[in-house]
Design a protein around this motif. Structure first.
Motif, mmCIF file in Angstrom:
data_model
loop_
_atom_site.group_PDB
_atom_site.id
_atom_site.type_symbol
_atom_site.label_atom_id
_atom_site.label_comp_id
_atom_site.label_asym_id
_atom_site.label_seq_id
_atom_site.Cartn_x
_atom_site.Cartn_y
_atom_site.Cartn_z
ATOM 1 N N LYS A 85 0.858 -1.394 -0.137
ATOM 2 C CA LYS A 85 -0.050 -0.262 0.043
ATOM 3 C C LYS A 85 1.044 1.257 0.060
ATOM 4 C CE LYS A 85 -3.586 -2.420 2.722
ATOM 5 N NZ LYS A 85 -4.359 -2.254 4.169
ATOM 6 N N GLU A 86 1.909 1.206 0.489
ATOM 7 C CA GLU A 86 2.955 2.296 0.549
ATOM 8 C C GLU A 86 3.833 2.363 -0.582
ATOM 9 O OE1 GLU A 86 2.629 4.460 2.820
ATOM 10 O OE2 GLU A 86 1.163 3.317 4.033
ATOM 11 N N GLY A 87 3.708 1.444 -1.684
ATOM 12 C CA GLY A 87 4.274 1.527 -2.936
ATOM 13 C C GLY A 87 5.786 0.809 -2.644
ATOM 14 N N VAL A 88 6.006 -0.040 -1.755
ATOM 15 C CA VAL A 88 7.021 -0.831 -1.958
ATOM 16 C C VAL A 88 6.690 -2.051 -2.571
ATOM 17 C CG1 VAL A 88 8.760 -2.118 -0.257
ATOM 18 C CG2 VAL A 88 7.764 0.084 0.617
ATOM 19 N N ASN A 89 7.728 -2.366 -3.493
ATOM 20 C CA ASN A 89 7.419 -3.836 -4.285
ATOM 21 C C ASN A 89 7.974 -4.777 -3.373
ATOM 22 O OD1 ASN A 89 7.282 -5.522 -6.496
ATOM 23 N ND2 ASN A 89 9.540 -5.497 -6.855
#
Length: 227
Positions: A85-89
């Protein structure tokens, strides 16, 4: 970065032998455990996940692989949901010796007191009887294990399957062929938790097969994507 999350009551030092295969391994020590024993114990899976998520975001990590053993598997799955959700892959999720959330393990449901925990640890051959009788175990380790078991039990009991949306992250499950508390068919149920590739791989050993020296290199190779 490959983040390793230990089992209930586990120590980061149990995975030190993996470090020789890569500098990418980061082994997490839970608050209140072992090298962090002076810190306060966390009392829920969600609290542990919040702490880990904060550390990952503050470290500006852009891509991560998560590997959780037993309780650590539940934390890894929940953490994957949160950091995505925080854009971490999340490159890959590895789950070892951990039932999916809709399964309520018999051993967990039957634990009511200190004796039940000691019987379980004896039966899975992880702790020798003389250790179970020691002051160190009863005064220092047992409260940590009880706390962690309570966290897992509460998290599983409060889980609503309708809230589950499959991750778009490949999941690989690992289990010990002689694990007395986790069944292979239960590990296969993790398949529905991902819309990506799924694998389930067995190793010789019990619930703690990851620590056995004959398995370490093979598991490290899987975590590093070499198998």
């Amino acid at each position: 970065m490959i983040l390793i999350l230990p089992c209930a009551g586990g120590s980061a030092s149990n995975f030190n032998k993996y470090k020789k295969y890569s500098n990418d391994f980061y082994i997490y020590e839970y608050s209140g455990h072992w090298s962090r024993y002076e810190e306060q114990l966390e009392t829920s899976i969600e609290q542990s996940v919040r702490s880990l998520k904060k550390d990952i975001i503050n470290s500006n990590v852009k891509e991560i692989t998560l590997f959780g053993h037993s309780m650590g598997g539940l934390i890894a799955w929940n953490l994957a949901n949160e950091v995505l959700k925080e854009g971490v892959n999340v490159k890959q999720l590895y789950i070892a010796a951990c039932c999916p959330l809709e399964v309520k393990p018999d051993f967990l449901e039957s634990i009511c007191d200190d004796l039940d925990i000691k019987v379980l640890l004896h039966n899975i051959r992880q702790v020798q009887d003389k250790v179970l009788k020691s002051a160190f175990f009863n005064e220092d380790l047992l409260p940590i294990i009880k706390n962690d078991f309570s966290m897992v039990k509460r998290f599983i009991n409060e889980y609503n399957p309708e809230d589950n949306t499959p991750l778009s992250v490949p999941i690989t499950c690992l289990y010990g062929e002689d694990d007395p508390v986790i069944k292979p068919v239960e590990m296969e149920l993790w398949r529905k938790y991902t819309s990506a590739e799924f694998r389930c791989i067995s190793f010789p050993g019990n619930h703690f097969f990851l620590y056995e020296k004959d398995n370490v290199k093979g598991i490290a190779d899987i975590l590093l994507g070499n198998k």
